[in-house]
Design an enzyme around this catalytic site. Sequence first.
Site, PDB file in Angstrom:
ATOM      1  N   ASP A  69      -4.853   9.185   6.979  1.00 20.36           N
ATOM      2  CA  ASP A  69      -3.656   8.348   6.994  1.00 20.36           C
ATOM      3  C   ASP A  69      -2.709   8.677   5.835  1.00 20.36           C
ATOM      4  OD1 ASP A  69      -2.097   6.418   8.138  1.00 20.36           O
ATOM      5  OD2 ASP A  69      -2.992   4.774   7.001  1.00 20.36           O
ATOM      6  N   LEU A  74      10.092  -4.813   3.272  1.00 23.85           N
ATOM      7  CA  LEU A  74      11.149  -3.794   3.197  1.00 23.85           C
ATOM      8  C   LEU A  74      10.909  -2.743   4.283  1.00 23.85           C
ATOM      9  CD1 LEU A  74      13.449  -2.778   1.134  1.00 23.85           C
ATOM     10  CD2 LEU A  74      11.678  -1.232   0.324  1.00 23.85           C
ATOM     11  N   GLN A 114       7.830  -7.851   0.831  1.00 22.28           N
ATOM     12  CA  GLN A 114       9.051  -8.634   0.549  1.00 22.28           C
ATOM     13  C   GLN A 114       9.212  -9.800   1.527  1.00 22.28           C
ATOM     14  OE1 GLN A 114      12.842  -6.649   0.924  1.00 22.28           O
ATOM     15  NE2 GLN A 114      13.896  -8.113  -0.394  1.00 22.28           N
ATOM     16  N   ASP A 132      -2.574  -0.777   4.742  1.00 19.90           N
ATOM     17  CA  ASP A 132      -3.818  -1.212   5.397  1.00 19.90           C
ATOM     18  C   ASP A 132      -3.784  -2.713   5.676  1.00 19.90           C
ATOM     19  OD1 ASP A 132      -4.989   1.310   5.023  1.00 19.90           O
ATOM     20  OD2 ASP A 132      -6.076   0.704   3.215  1.00 19.90           O
ATOM     21  N   ASP A 148     -11.463  -4.787   7.073  1.00 19.31           N
ATOM     22  CA  ASP A 148     -11.158  -5.530   8.294  1.00 19.31           C
ATOM     23  C   ASP A 148      -9.909  -6.394   8.086  1.00 19.31           C
ATOM     24  OD1 ASP A 148     -11.173  -6.833  10.735  1.00 19.31           O
ATOM     25  OD2 ASP A 148     -12.812  -8.196  10.195  1.00 19.31           O
TER      26      ASP A 148
END
Length: 306
Positions: A220, A17, A84, A265, A279
């Site tokens: 973040d 999305l 999605q 992430d 990672d």
Amino acid sequence: MSNSSAPRYPLVLVPGLLGFIRLLGYPYWFGIVAALRRQGAKVFPVLVSAVHSSEVRGEQLLERIAQVLRETGADKVHLIGHSQGALSARYAAALKPEWVASVTSVAGPNHGSELADFLQRLAPQGSLRERLLALLMRWVARCMAWLETGYRGPRLPIDVAAAQQSLTTAGVAAFNARYPQGLPTTWGGEGAEEVDGVRYYSWSGTLQPGITDRGGNRLDGPNLFCRLFARSFRREAGHCDGMVGRYSSHLGKVIGDDFPLDHFDIVNQSFGLVGKGADPVGLFVAHARRLREAEDAVAGRRPACR
Ligand code: CA
């Protein structure tokens, strides 16, 4: 470039999305496309409607796949869908299994998103809240379309209600009844690894306090949103990535469902800022190797094939 660890079939990456290929040059699959190409893979990040049903997005995906097959001369592609995008990939594989070697769901809401359920309760159909939310989504999608620099093609339609319906637990249950390939039959179990010649895989992450909120994620914003969104979860409270529950993500062979990664992430957002020691790019590189091994195993099953 020939590389024995790279899949022979092209990798088609399908966003979720509000997905994009590049916004003013900034990639959705941050560092992932480059890493896969360094490995020797042919990689095609594609665009489908930023906001629409999984079926409409899946139809658009079929057009993209046809284009990749024409351009590369390949017989099939590997589909990797985030969020999605996983449902859109499942739709495409259900309709054209002969075009698809594998479907990989990366944090895909394969049994619905409890966040979508929460939003539906918060802003029921026909309410003022629902209209305001739809307006906001349409505006964001329009802005993104203006900023998109990785896509050349006709303007893609937007349907907020259809997108919302495609992501709720009830909406995905209806989708699953029609396209059940690779789904586990028990909650938290694994699904069939191969259906109609298509291999199915999935991986996902969970929020892990002290890990996912450290490292680059201290800086973040999306991680903060994921932590807020996670509060809307009931069935999988404490076991989600902020937008999708751990078990809800299961499809086919489950590579892992508790990587220390939030919902952004897992595609290395934003700018590669992830939690301590995570990672996400390495998971894609390892998976490309896995897909190559699966290709080799299929080639080995064909007696006439050298
Ligand atoms: Ca992040």
